[in-house]
Design an enzyme around this catalytic site. Structure first.
Site, PDB file in Angstrom:
ATOM      1  N   THR A  31     -25.401 -13.765  -5.450  1.00  0.00           N
ATOM      2  CA  THR A  31     -25.209 -14.303  -4.108  1.00  0.00           C
ATOM      3  C   THR A  31     -24.711 -13.215  -3.171  1.00  0.00           C
ATOM      4  OG1 THR A  31     -24.106 -16.040  -2.824  1.00  0.00           O
ATOM      5  CG2 THR A  31     -22.827 -14.996  -4.548  1.00  0.00           C
ATOM      6  N   GLY A  32     -24.883 -13.424  -1.879  1.00  0.00           N
ATOM      7  CA  GLY A  32     -24.313 -12.548  -0.861  1.00  0.00           C
ATOM      8  C   GLY A  32     -24.745 -11.103  -0.979  1.00  0.00           C
ATOM      9  N   THR A  64     -20.071 -20.130  -4.717  1.00  0.00           N
ATOM     10  CA  THR A  64     -20.226 -20.391  -6.159  1.00  0.00           C
ATOM     11  C   THR A  64     -19.384 -21.564  -6.638  1.00  0.00           C
ATOM     12  OG1 THR A  64     -18.510 -18.750  -6.600  1.00  0.00           O
ATOM     13  CG2 THR A  64     -20.796 -17.992  -6.662  1.00  0.00           C
ATOM     14  N   ILE A 123     -11.512 -16.408  -3.652  1.00  0.00           N
ATOM     15  CA  ILE A 123     -11.349 -17.763  -4.190  1.00  0.00           C
ATOM     16  C   ILE A 123     -12.376 -18.032  -5.289  1.00  0.00           C
ATOM     17  CG2 ILE A 123     -11.329 -20.224  -3.668  1.00  0.00           C
ATOM     18  CD1 ILE A 123      -9.012 -18.614  -2.438  1.00  0.00           C
ATOM     19  N   LYS A 134     -11.570 -18.790 -19.984  1.00  0.00           N
ATOM     20  CA  LYS A 134     -11.120 -19.946 -20.745  1.00  0.00           C
ATOM     21  C   LYS A 134     -12.141 -20.310 -21.815  1.00  0.00           C
ATOM     22  CE  LYS A 134      -9.972 -24.856 -20.355  1.00  0.00           C
ATOM     23  NZ  LYS A 134      -9.619 -25.993 -19.458  1.00  0.00           N
ATOM     24  N   ARG A 211       4.056  10.356 -24.707  1.00  0.00           N
ATOM     25  CA  ARG A 211       4.066  10.938 -26.053  1.00  0.00           C
ATOM     26  C   ARG A 211       4.941  10.101 -26.982  1.00  0.00           C
ATOM     27  NH1 ARG A 211       6.289  16.325 -26.186  1.00  0.00           N
ATOM     28  NH2 ARG A 211       7.359  15.829 -24.244  1.00  0.00           N
ATOM     29  N   HIS A 273      20.192  13.999 -18.332  1.00  0.00           N
ATOM     30  CA  HIS A 273      20.350  12.621 -18.796  1.00  0.00           C
ATOM     31  C   HIS A 273      20.705  11.674 -17.639  1.00  0.00           C
ATOM     32  CE1 HIS A 273      19.923  14.404 -22.643  1.00  0.00           C
ATOM     33  NE2 HIS A 273      21.112  14.948 -22.667  1.00  0.00           N
ATOM     34  N   GLU A 325      13.411  22.053 -17.924  1.00  0.00           N
ATOM     35  CA  GLU A 325      12.313  21.162 -18.313  1.00  0.00           C
ATOM     36  C   GLU A 325      11.344  20.923 -17.158  1.00  0.00           C
ATOM     37  OE1 GLU A 325      11.329  19.695 -21.031  1.00  0.00           O
ATOM     38  OE2 GLU A 325      13.006  19.615 -22.433  1.00  0.00           O
ATOM     39  N   ASP A 463      48.595   7.648 -10.566  1.00  0.00           N
ATOM     40  CA  ASP A 463      48.570   8.782 -11.488  1.00  0.00           C
ATOM     41  C   ASP A 463      47.457   9.771 -11.175  1.00  0.00           C
ATOM     42  OD1 ASP A 463      46.614   6.973 -12.199  1.00  0.00           O
ATOM     43  OD2 ASP A 463      47.131   6.893 -14.335  1.00  0.00           O
ATOM     44  N   ARG A 505      32.337   0.513  -2.405  1.00  0.00           N
ATOM     45  CA  ARG A 505      32.298   0.961  -3.781  1.00  0.00           C
ATOM     46  C   ARG A 505      30.874   1.376  -4.161  1.00  0.00           C
ATOM     47  NH1 ARG A 505      33.374  -3.612  -8.066  1.00  0.00           N
ATOM     48  NH2 ARG A 505      31.128  -3.818  -7.870  1.00  0.00           N
TER      49      ARG A 505
END
Length: 509
Positions: A31-32, A64, A123, A134, A211, A273, A325, A463, A505
């Site tokens: 179609t189309g 469709t 759609i 399905k 990896r 890290h 690295e 302290d 904070r």
């Protein structure tokens, strides 16, 4: 005769596949635009409207969605009632559905026109895909043109595909429609300003297999997520070096997000890290790198470097003196790349968006069985309120603003000692803030004298203030908010320290 239904936005290779199916005895429905494309390529094809005896309407929105189409896809071949109903409808078996959806995602990302975006919500396509998937016991659904050869080879050899192949095709189909719908939901959530919908589906796309994961015995995979941001490390161009590992990517991301905070001057962040092991600001990247390096000349070994300015020859010459690295920067001079090329295992990444500065958005943290979502901590909050008698100098205020940015990315409990636009001591990942202060002072050594300190959380006791004064620290900035804030203020006044509160904070776990 069995039918194969084609409705494809992506038309690459569909004419050859359709011609091969015709040779195998299939009748092609379409179609189309797909119909016209196949006709132009010499494929014998039947218009869906002719087959259904129903003209498409609403400007092509309904083509469709018809019982003869969906019955042909969904009927159970061994079910006599289904077969009788199919005959009554005058419908034919549709054993193969080839479908690629309207480009909703590309339209959503590249236009501001809501009308255009809405029109690209497919759609009929998802309806056919889901129906065929399905009914995979009988029906082949092809949503990826790279699967044409697999299907053809089995049809030629056995006149049918295997149940394993049809299940594989169905799995791909449902993954596709789920991702497609996730993007549509994302569009509507963003349009209505809904940050935390009741039902959250996030669209991810596989980038590559890693990896290994965090450790060699763990498998790993990289998926990308689009969340309205640019400049993530996953979009970087790899100029040289071997493939990035799980830890490389995780650490490199931390380095990128850190260095974005230091956008006003040339800056370099060294990460190990996911924690900063050195940060420096200067007039040149070479000087900024040396400042970051000098903060911790041992931990930077095997680390990751992120720069917010172009890396030139002089900076590159310093960087290759030790094993790194990954290096990430917005650009490189040809001389710098020539120097790096001699280090074959060094990964060199180019990320122009690294200069964009910090962005708003969301952080996602997965814990077993649960996804935690939060607004990103994008607040720069250099507004400081002096609560001590001693007033910080302009230089100390500048260093405290620098330290506040640095401490945001150190794991809590965290403190950062800084002086002259460089970190000189970092205490992080401690269960006790006093321990964090001790660690930072130990790392800084004599450099602590005249330095300033930023803390990601308040001091619960005086302290820390007393220990910092003992080592010559001149100014401290922290959120405040402890029930014993007054004790810290009194200690600062007694010892001549400048103490500032931010009321914000910055915990990072």
């Amino acid at each position: 005769m069995s039918f194969a239904l084609f409705s494809c936005y992506d038309k690459e290779g569909i004419e050859d596949f359709a011609k091969s199916l015709c040779e195998l005895g299939y009748k092609i429905l379409s179609t189309g635009g797909t119909l016209n494309y196949l006709k132009d390529k010499g494929v014998e094809v039947m218009d869906v409207s002719e087959y259904t005896e129903f003209e498409e309407c609403l400007g092509g929105r309904v083509k469709t969605l018809h019982p003869k189409i969906h019955a042909g896809i969904l009927y159970r071949r061994e079910n006599t009632k289904d077969v009788a109903e199919l005959l009554k409808l005058g419908a034919k078996p549709i054993d193969i559905v080839v479908n690629s959806l309207y480009p909703f995602v590309d339209t959503y990302l590249n236009t501001d026109s809501d009308d255009e975006i809405i029109e690209k919500i497919d759609i009929g396509g998802p309806s056919m895909i889901r129906a065929a998937a399905k009914n995979f016991k009988y029906t082949n659904i092809i949503v990826d043109n790279s699967d044409f050869d697999l299907v053809l080879s089995e049809l030629k050899e056995n006149k049918a595909t295997t149940i394993e192949t049809r299940r594989y095709l169905a799995r791909k189909a449902f993954n596709l429609t789920a991702n497609y719908d996730a993007w549509i939901a994302k569009y509507f959530n963003e349009k209505d300003g809904v940050d935390y919908p009741d039902l959250l589906t996030i669209p991810f796309e596989k980038v590559s297999e890693l990896r290994y994961g965090e450790n060699p015995h763990q498998s790993g995979m990289e998926y990308k997520i689009y969340n309205g941001e640019s400049g993530g490390v996953g979009t970087a161009k790899i100029i040289q070096g071997k493939k990035l590992s799980f830890n490389n990517l995780y650490d490199a991301s931390a380095a990128v997000e850190m260095v974005k905070l230091f956008y006003k001057k040339p800056a370099v962040v060294a990460v190990k890290h996911t924690n900063p092991c050195g940060i420096g600001e200067a007039d040149t990247i070479k000087e900024a790198y040396l400042k970051a390096y000098e903060c911790d000349t041992e931990s930077i070994f095997g680390g990751i470097i992120a720069s917010n300015r172009e890396i030139d020859e002089s900076a590159a010459q310093e960087m290759v003196k030790l094993f790194l690295e990954v290096i990430i920067a917005p650009s490189y001079t040809s001389e710098a790349l020539e120097i790096f090329s001699k280090k074959k295992n060094l990964r060199v990444l180019e990320l122009p968006e690294i200069t964009n500065g910090s962005q708003f958005g969301f952080d996602y943290k997965f814990i077993p069985g649960t996804l935690l979502v939060q607004e990103r901590d994008s607040k720069e909050d250099c507004k400081m309120t002096v609560v001590s008698k001693a007033q910080p100098s302009d230089k100390e205020l500048e260093d405290m603003a620098f330290a506040l940015k640095a401490v945001k990315f150190a794991k809590s409990n965290a403190v950062v000692l800084a002086k002259d636009g460089a970190t000189v001591g970092i205490g992080l990942g401690n269960v006790n803030r006093f321990y964090a202060v001790e660690a930072a002072l130990k790392q800084a050594g004599d450099k602590a004298a005249g330095a300033v300190l930023a803390s990601d959380g308040f001091f619960p006791f005086d302290d820390c203030i007393r220990l910092l004064a003992k080592h010559g620290v001149k100014a401290v900035v922290e959120p405040g908010g402890s029930i014993k804030d007054e004790d810290s203020i009194k200690a600062a006044d007694e010892l001549g320290l400048s103490l500032c509160f931010t009321s914000v904070r910055h915990f990072k776990h």
